[in-house]
Design an enzyme around this catalytic site. Structure first.
Site, PDB file in Angstrom:
ATOM      1  N   LYS A  27       0.787  -1.109  -0.053  1.00 13.29           N
ATOM      2  CA  LYS A  27       0.040   0.226   0.109  1.00 13.29           C
ATOM      3  C   LYS A  27       0.804   1.382   0.041  1.00 13.29           C
ATOM      4  O   LYS A  27       0.740   2.317  -0.789  1.00 13.29           O
ATOM      5  CB  LYS A  27      -0.818   0.049   1.295  1.00 13.29           C
ATOM      6  CG  LYS A  27      -2.046   1.008   0.921  1.00 13.29           C
ATOM      7  CD  LYS A  27      -2.631   1.316   2.420  1.00 13.29           C
ATOM      8  CE  LYS A  27      -3.555  -0.076   2.934  1.00 13.29           C
ATOM      9  NZ  LYS A  27      -4.776  -0.274   2.046  1.00 13.29           N
ATOM     10  N   ARG A  97      -3.056   2.577   8.605  1.00 13.29           N
ATOM     11  CA  ARG A  97      -3.320   1.298   8.029  1.00 13.29           C
ATOM     12  C   ARG A  97      -2.020   0.353   7.947  1.00 13.29           C
ATOM     13  O   ARG A  97      -1.176   0.892   7.741  1.00 13.29           O
ATOM     14  CB  ARG A  97      -3.921   1.485   6.566  1.00 13.29           C
ATOM     15  CG  ARG A  97      -5.332   2.022   6.521  1.00 13.29           C
ATOM     16  CD  ARG A  97      -5.882   2.058   5.162  1.00 13.29           C
ATOM     17  NE  ARG A  97      -7.215   2.444   4.938  1.00 13.29           N
ATOM     18  CZ  ARG A  97      -7.661   3.536   4.827  1.00 13.29           C
ATOM     19  NH1 ARG A  97      -6.780   4.570   4.495  1.00 13.29           N
ATOM     20  NH2 ARG A  97      -8.955   3.764   4.510  1.00 13.29           N
ATOM     21  N   GLY A 106      -7.679  -8.201   5.340  1.00 13.29           N
ATOM     22  CA  GLY A 106      -8.647  -8.518   6.521  1.00 13.29           C
ATOM     23  C   GLY A 106      -7.787  -8.989   7.713  1.00 13.29           C
ATOM     24  O   GLY A 106      -8.389  -9.270   8.799  1.00 13.29           O
ATOM     25  N   MET A 108      -4.954  -7.746   9.283  1.00 15.40           N
ATOM     26  CA  MET A 108      -4.430  -6.536  10.030  1.00 15.40           C
ATOM     27  C   MET A 108      -5.444  -5.484  10.461  1.00 15.40           C
ATOM     28  O   MET A 108      -6.378  -5.553   9.861  1.00 15.40           O
ATOM     29  CB  MET A 108      -3.088  -6.409   9.562  1.00 15.40           C
ATOM     30  CG  MET A 108      -1.885  -7.586   9.895  1.00 15.40           C
ATOM     31  SD  MET A 108      -0.459  -7.153   9.380  1.00 15.40           S
ATOM     32  CE  MET A 108      -0.603  -6.889   7.918  1.00 15.40           C
ATOM     33  N   ARG A 341      -6.258   0.667  -8.278  1.00 10.51           N
ATOM     34  CA  ARG A 341      -5.853  -0.777  -8.238  1.00 10.51           C
ATOM     35  C   ARG A 341      -6.142  -1.394  -9.604  1.00 10.51           C
ATOM     36  O   ARG A 341      -7.042  -0.791 -10.249  1.00 10.51           O
ATOM     37  CB  ARG A 341      -6.289  -1.688  -6.987  1.00 10.51           C
ATOM     38  CG  ARG A 341      -7.760  -1.706  -7.218  1.00 10.51           C
ATOM     39  CD  ARG A 341      -8.351  -2.434  -5.764  1.00 10.51           C
ATOM     40  NE  ARG A 341      -9.575  -2.142  -5.657  1.00 10.51           N
ATOM     41  CZ  ARG A 341     -10.412  -2.445  -4.620  1.00 10.51           C
ATOM     42  NH1 ARG A 341      -9.746  -2.851  -3.623  1.00 10.51           N
ATOM     43  NH2 ARG A 341     -11.800  -2.271  -4.512  1.00 10.51           N
ATOM     44  N   HIS A 457     -19.020 -39.467  -9.042  1.00  8.14           N
ATOM     45  CA  HIS A 457     -19.173 -40.202 -10.519  1.00  8.14           C
ATOM     46  C   HIS A 457     -19.787 -39.254 -11.400  1.00  8.14           C
ATOM     47  O   HIS A 457     -19.159 -38.857 -12.461  1.00  8.14           O
ATOM     48  CB  HIS A 457     -19.831 -41.466 -10.332  1.00  8.14           C
ATOM     49  CG  HIS A 457     -20.194 -42.020 -11.825  1.00  8.14           C
ATOM     50  ND1 HIS A 457     -21.174 -41.986 -12.473  1.00  8.14           N
ATOM     51  CD2 HIS A 457     -19.463 -42.811 -12.286  1.00  8.14           C
ATOM     52  CE1 HIS A 457     -21.016 -42.730 -13.788  1.00  8.14           C
ATOM     53  NE2 HIS A 457     -20.279 -42.996 -13.776  1.00  8.14           N
ATOM     54  N   SER A 765       2.162 -42.508 -18.437  1.00 11.89           N
ATOM     55  CA  SER A 765       1.035 -41.255 -18.315  1.00 11.89           C
ATOM     56  C   SER A 765       1.061 -41.257 -16.948  1.00 11.89           C
ATOM     57  O   SER A 765       0.305 -42.481 -16.026  1.00 11.89           O
ATOM     58  CB  SER A 765       0.150 -41.494 -19.215  1.00 11.89           C
ATOM     59  OG  SER A 765      -0.951 -40.550 -18.946  1.00 11.89           O
ATOM     60  N   CYS A 832      -2.896 -37.881 -17.439  1.00  5.77           N
ATOM     61  CA  CYS A 832      -4.079 -37.847 -17.888  1.00  5.77           C
ATOM     62  C   CYS A 832      -4.996 -37.841 -16.501  1.00  5.77           C
ATOM     63  O   CYS A 832      -4.665 -38.000 -15.348  1.00  5.77           O
ATOM     64  CB  CYS A 832      -4.586 -39.184 -18.751  1.00  5.77           C
ATOM     65  SG  CYS A 832      -4.027 -40.641 -17.698  1.00  5.77           S
ATOM     66  N   TYR A 852       3.365 -33.547 -22.167  1.00  5.58           N
ATOM     67  CA  TYR A 852       2.087 -33.074 -22.314  1.00  5.58           C
ATOM     68  C   TYR A 852       1.146 -33.421 -21.011  1.00  5.58           C
ATOM     69  O   TYR A 852       1.523 -34.200 -20.057  1.00  5.58           O
ATOM     70  CB  TYR A 852       1.236 -33.773 -23.659  1.00  5.58           C
ATOM     71  CG  TYR A 852       1.168 -35.299 -23.261  1.00  5.58           C
ATOM     72  CD1 TYR A 852      -0.158 -35.921 -22.848  1.00  5.58           C
ATOM     73  CD2 TYR A 852       2.198 -36.112 -23.786  1.00  5.58           C
ATOM     74  CE1 TYR A 852      -0.322 -36.996 -22.596  1.00  5.58           C
ATOM     75  CE2 TYR A 852       1.811 -37.611 -23.694  1.00  5.58           C
ATOM     76  CZ  TYR A 852       0.634 -37.874 -22.813  1.00  5.58           C
ATOM     77  OH  TYR A 852       0.323 -39.249 -22.791  1.00  5.58           O
TER      78      TYR A 852
END
Lengths: 881, 881
Positions: A27, A97, A106, A108, A341, A457, A765, A832, A852
């Protein structure tokens, strides 16, 4: 210590900048940066994070010399603001702050309006000409200060406030008038005295000093410590303290407050977007008591201010090279930017903004790709509920598979298939689903279950199908016999009635709601192309039918990483499959398998044709055989009659196949070894299909994958079997097909002995679903009783079935990769399973050096983008270790 | 090549010795060694193992110069034996045998009687004065040579032989007379000619050369190659070939054959033990056609030969420092020792011999300890069936827990407890057992089940109790309603009838058989003391009641490594336990737990008193809650009534707790985290018991163990809980108790993240049962369908539930140990579970640097001895890598 403790920011010589996050906190650095840009922020100063650590080293004492620096900086603020701290005539107020290097939202403490006392309140009344506002500010200050700096419990203040409201017969704080608030301030101050045994500190300097200490102390509250532990943040970085002058937008009609975005966060269109209120504080804009006006209207009230905002927005956008979300306050005709921001945005806006900014020369393509989060674009791939529609939400379950779907309620899978064949749109509603429901699930528009979690499932299959799904909707009770369900005990929905389900929110909606179709071409396509140019990790899809294969290709899959073969044995094939399972002899099984052979060969041909020239990894039969047998008595009787057995024999068969822990039972290659005729049939179907197509001029690249290998001997045996059948078929068909035989790595033992397993494998895999289950000793089906609790309470940071657990499962994978490539340097390795479409998991796969990932077709774009992100992070050196 | 190919052995200058196993193979080196000792062995020579490898390098050709060496050595044998190879008057015959560095029993080929042809047979007839013997030798030679050297299938010779016997109407080979055998030789020779297309080789030199080649070739037959692969033997060590002169014990009354041990192999008493036959070959002694005489009688027939044997035995025993098992042949008054080897012996004999030999100064204590195999002494710890008893075996099952037991048949656990209370001896006979049967199992003499494998519930529990057990006895059908069982479909045994079961053989015997009690003092105790002096690995026992704890102490356990607490919740406590499980609220559960608290505290006190001054590792509740609920409808109804619920509610409760994979479900610390009140009660019971006893002057060393930890956060939470309760109780009781809190390492994730887990653990204990299940993805309850097949077919070398899999689970453990000690250098690490009593697994634990193993009380002596062996092997540098 000769170091500098305090850094000033304001028009009059800002000392920090955005690069000083470590010293000033996020900040503080940002406030300094804005000031440097010449933007008018309320002036103030930042006490450094180093002071915080020194404070604790000294046993919660301010270091010598700090106070002098604070006073000097305070004087600069007074000069700049033309007001004095503690001045009863024209009082300057401060906010105090926290602000650490990393945001800990949230965690501090903050104190506003420091400097108020019975004297300065008069000045504030005079300045604002608003007694109620002033006393409201005062009572807020006493509450915050009492709580944060003096340790008086917040709830005690609330109690007094409630009592007052009761006395006056009002409901909302806003209904309290100035007098009431003044009374409350007196009560609050007395409360503090009573609880602390000391009078409330009147001296503004004492207030400031105690406020700063309080913010430092909040660095080491249990909740802050726990937060850091959970987020793996170091304890020794400390927080800065930002002391900033308060400004007020409710000082008359020449004042006001608002929030503004530099581009439309919903669409991405470049224009100021936001709202404001005249004579109001920032919190009033969001509180919804007065309706704010569109920002465009500000042009009429204060044309100059509007121009300033527009110009500041433009500058900030150029400076930060991203959309800005700014809060501003106009105090007595002077504009202050309180905060800026990066603006949050929808997925659609994110894509448009990223591509536009490249075209505007603000960012390059690589940066554009990082501007869209992989998880975000998931929302772009599915139809969604029209945001303007009126909804009658009758129940809510777990959002299991995104998108929305509309259809008639049907309670069983067969009927769903029948109606779908007649072009009816159907929502399949069931208590839970099982393998027997696959056909109906596929034929439905969407699936709703009343039991099971997001890895049940129904959820897993639906995601694989890219089908909207809501699960675990316990607010609904299904009564299949009566053909109805009841929602929240009151709304009764009959079979055939229309409902809409929203798999992104979990909502179940009565009736037919309008859906909005996704837009996948245009800027989306451009961005994905840029992502593909960047990434090195390939992306495949899990698909076991031609439709899914086609979707996968359309979404940019570079092959099939997992073609399950068990789904092929349901529907019309289940009879022959059951005959096979119920046979007592090898001969009997072979006869039944001969019936399955042409069907399976046909399945493979269709998929090969869709995917041709891309590799297809086919996994041989994996699930235990009992999954194919009916469990209900009636169905067992029916099947028994069909097979010419008695019900008792049938029951005995089913009982004999029952397993205490099917996940750890007779499945995968264990079936292929004890009943080699099954894998022989499957191999034959694969190679007959491949050879026939190659003879017709197609290119086919089959990769045969053996599941559940734990010991190299298992792979050796099954691989030899596949090779033998392949050679037989190729000799029969007089053609050569290039193919690979490899294995899933899904058992810890396979990973631990990967050097040996690799001797027999042409690829690996990782089956991370099962690998997670085994590594954690955690059944996905049973985890519902404690896993959500674990995640909620922070025992686990993520659900390991959603994101690969990097420490446990990730370590297992690393061992598997290292040992596998010790034996075969260039071993092709993929993954996979569900994790293949999870961005964090994709990043981990990239780090592990996989070739992959494979995921459900509808997650392919997510994975492509995530793979690009991983590559970019790597290049930037910011991949986590 | 100037190297030496052939080594001579005999009276005339032996060239090898026992150290040359690598070059000469085991058999060759031993023959040379005996010759060196002046013992008369039939002379001969060994072709080296190097020649074998050279033979293959040359493409199955003898190296140049070999044949010359063979001939030269042959001449030396002829000289020594006073007979000539191929001499029709006085023929010398040879045997040709394989002999590798490592014994590969039955894998390679042998040819006897080389040198016979139609000429030399006449000499043999003349020398032996026994035409039948000569032709029998001839036909054996042709069969072996035809098969081994010429590749004519053995079965073809058998067929001709059978045909001949049919023709003559006789059943046994021994009924064939000389003429018949002569006819058969002719037929055999014709068969060979027909099959090979060449005449049978008549030339003795050609026979010898082909015989040597055939033995070399047998090194690379598929079965030999497979054998080496399965036993991890190298392929390139080759086999030697031993060419040795044949001697015959059937040359008249001045000849004979026999087998003799230097000590009694059943008792270990030092005296010649064995048998012999006059005018007979060695095979006749074992064939059983003539009844051999006791060796002592040889003194009368041939006093000088007897003295020679006695003296040779003495020499060989001193030389090899172990009991010898010698085969001898007397040919025409001359004694030949054909073979000597270490004598096999019973467990009792092994112990006596080892201790005696130390007293005789033959070996030292360390060597004595290695002379008794850990697995062997298991047989000494249990009563056994009197070897002289006549047995009526009515069925056979799997030998699940050793020893023997006699009692009345009873079919349910409750009745067993009732009868046992009346001092009746009972055998509990059930289809299978479950946790509800524990009381009855404990009250029984032994357990017999008709289903389940050697790792079924009955087997595991019985071994833990040291109780004789036969499982999976499918030859028995139990009809509980009629109160009877039927064995092999014919013998009906009624409830109350006596049976005897043999848990070492799996036999079920009708009636009461006399049992022999074990002898654990005397020489056994001496040997175990020596073992304890050697070993460094500590041995604890798994015990959860005072009786087992006492047995464990008696057997030398150094603490309890696993005190399960779930068994304490059955029997009289099950009601309160069920009340706890069926409560919907924390309050309800706490009320029920309060009832359990005093009972559990009492349990702990009793065990603490037995084990005092030794550490006791107590595992908090582990199994899933549904294991405590009744599954049958009647029992559910009963419980529902008791609890004031409807049957439907009860069923719904049970259904709600049902799990798809209980092994991977809501159990272990997952219960302790979601229902902390359970672990709080258990911790309270432990510390109340401990504090009260310490106040009474006892020493108590509790080690609280948290099960199923997968993530350090789980351990942190539960450990804090235990510590909090401990402090509370110690404050209440005003006393301090030293205790530890640690964890099981039984999930792969715990091992992989052991560095983190160790931050919160004061000790580790590997739960190798579950760790094996998870690492292999293998449910012990379901493995019966394929695991036996896997072991039988060589997919796995051992059942991983019996012997820890060193490559998979062992690697996991190594990771756990290394990472754990990375965080805490001296972390105490043990293992609990079935593997702790398996000698190979104990060795692995030693190698991994564990501090202790823990096993069932009855396996403690086995583990103590195994631990000593591991230490000795380590000192000798022969622990496998």
């Amino acid at each position: 210590m000769g170091q500098k403790y305090v850094y000033y920011f304001g028009a009059d010589g800002t000392e920090g900048n955005a690069q000083m996050r470590g010293l000033l906190g996020g900040k503080g650095a940002n406030l300094a940066e804005m000031s440097n840009l010449g933007i008018s922020v309320p002036p103030g100063f930042t006490v450094t994070t180093e002071v915080c650590m020194e404070y604790f080293r000294l046993g919660r004492k301010m270091p010598q010399g700090l106070w002098e620096e604070v006073r000097a900086n305070m004087n600069r603020v007074e000069e700049e603001m033309g007001a004095r701290f503690g001045d009863p005539e024209n009082p300057l107020l401060f906010s105090v702050r926290s602000g650490a290097r990393v945001s800990m939202p949230g965690m501090m403490d903050t104190v506003l309006n420091i400097g108020l006392n019975d004297h300065t309140i008069q000045g504030l009344i005079k300045k604002s000409d608003n007694q109620r506002f002033a006393y409201d500010a005062y009572r807020r200050f006493v509450t915050m200060f009492g709580d944060v700096a003096l340790g008086v419990e917040h709830s005690l203040f609330e109690e007094l406030l409630e009592k007052k409201k009761e006395e006056l017969g009002v409901k909302n704080d806003t209904e309290l008038d100035a007098q009431a608030l003044q009374d409350i301030v007196v009560q609050f101050i007395n409360l503090v005295k009573e609880k602390t045994g000391k009078p409330f500190p009147e001296d503004p300097m004492e207030q400031l000093s105690m406020g700063i200490n309080a913010v430092f102390n909040s660095w080491n509250t249990p909740r802050a410590v726990t937060y850091r532990r959970l987020h793996s943040l170091p304890d020794d970085i400390g927080t800065g303290v930002n002391v900033q002058s308060m400004v007020f937008g409710n000082m008359g009609d020449n004042s006001g407050s608002g929030v503004v975005f530099t581009r439309d966060p919903a669409t991405g269109v470049k224009k100021l977007y936001g709202e404001f209120l005249i004579n109001a504080q920032g919190e009033d804009v969001v509180a919804g008591i007065r309706t704010p006006e569109e920002i465009a209207n500000l042009k009429e009230y204060m044309p100059d201010i509007y121009r300033q905002i527009d110009s500041i927005g433009d500058n900030l956008e150029k400076h930060y090279r991203d959309v800005q979300d700014m809060e501003f306050t106009i105090q007595d005709g002077k504009l202050y930017i309180l905060q800026t921001r990066t603006g949050a945005r929808t997925a659609a806006a994110a894509v448009r903004i990223a591509v536009d900014m490249v075209n505007e020369g603000l960012i390059d393509r690589r940066e554009a790709v990082t501007r869209v989060q992989p998880e975000q674009i998931n929302h772009l791939l599915f139809p969604t509920v029209d945001p303007d529609a009126d909804l009658e939400v009758i129940a809510k379950g777990l959002a299991a598979s995104p998108g929305a779907a509309v259809g008639k309620v049907v309670f069983n899978a067969e009927k769903t298939e029948e109606l779908a064949a007649e072009k009816e749109k159907v929502i399949l509603v069931r208590t839970e689903t099982s393998a027997e429901d696959i056909g109906g699930m596929n034929a439905s528009q969407g699936i709703l279950t009343t039991r099971g979690g997001i890895t049940s499932h129904a959820a897993v299959v639906a995601r694989g199908m890219g089908k909207c799904c809501v699960v675990g909707c316990e607010e609904i009770k299904v009564n299949e016999e009566r053909g109805e369900f009841t929602a929240r005990g009151k709304v009764v929905v009959n079979e055939g009635d229309h409902i809409t389900i929203n798999g992104t929110t979990g909502e179940v909606i009565l009736g037919q709601v309008n859906l909005v179709r996704p837009e996948l071409s245009g800027k989306f396509a451009i961005l994905m192309k840029w992502a593909d140019e960047i990434r090195t990790l390939k992306v495949r899809a899990n698909a076991d039918n031609p439709h899914d294969a086609e979707v996968a290709r359309d979404f940019g899959a570079e092959g099939i990483g997992l073609c399950r073969t068990e789904h092929m044995f349901f529907g019309g094939r289940i009879k022959a499959m059951r005959e096979m399972i119920l046979s007592d002899t090898t001969e009997g099984r072979k006869r039944a398998l001969e019936k399955l052979l042409p069907m399976q060969r046909g399945d493979f041909k269709e998929i090969f044709i869709v995917m041709q020239d891309l590799p297809i990894t086919i996994r041989l039969l994996d699930p235990p055989l009992h999954e194919f047998l009916p469990q209900g008595k009636n169905e067992q009787q029916e099947l028994a009659t069909e097979m010419g057995m008695s019900l008792e024999e049938m029951k005995a068969k089913v009982e004999n196949l029952r397993e205490a822990n099917p996940m750890l039972g007779h499945r995968g290659c264990r079936l292929g070894i004890t009943y080699p005729e099954i894998y022989e049939m499957q191999a034959r179907a694969i190679f007959e299909a491949a050879c026939e197509l190659v003879n017709e001029g197609f290119t086919v690249i089959p990769e045969v994958m053996i599941p559940l290998v734990g010991h190299v001997n298992e792979l050796r045996f099954t691989r030899e079997l596949v090779n033998r059948v392949a050679e037989e078929v190729m000799a029969e068909k007089k053609v050569n097909v290039k193919y690979l035989v490899g294995t899933m790595i899904e058992l810890p033992r396979a990973a631990l002995t990967a050097d040996k397993v690799a001797e027999e494998a042409e690829f690996f895999s990782f089956g991370t679903n099962d690998l997670t289950q085994m590594t954690y000793g955690l059944s996905r089906d049973d985890a519902g009783k404690f896993l959500p609790y674990y995640v909620e309470k922070g025992f686990l940071q993520n659900d390991p079935f959603v994101t690969i657990d990097p420490d446990g499962v990730g370590t297992m994978m690393r061992i598997g990769v290292e040992k596998g490539r010790m034996t075969k340097k260039d071993l092709k390795i993929g993954i996979c399973g569900e994790h293949g479409g999870d961005p964090k998991s994709v990043e981990l796969c990239y780090q592990l050096g996989l070739d992959y990932v494979s995921c459900s077709p509808y997650r392919v774009p997510v994975a492509r983008l995530a793979a690009a992100h991983a590559g970019l992070k790597d290049a930037a050196g910011i991949l986590r270790e």
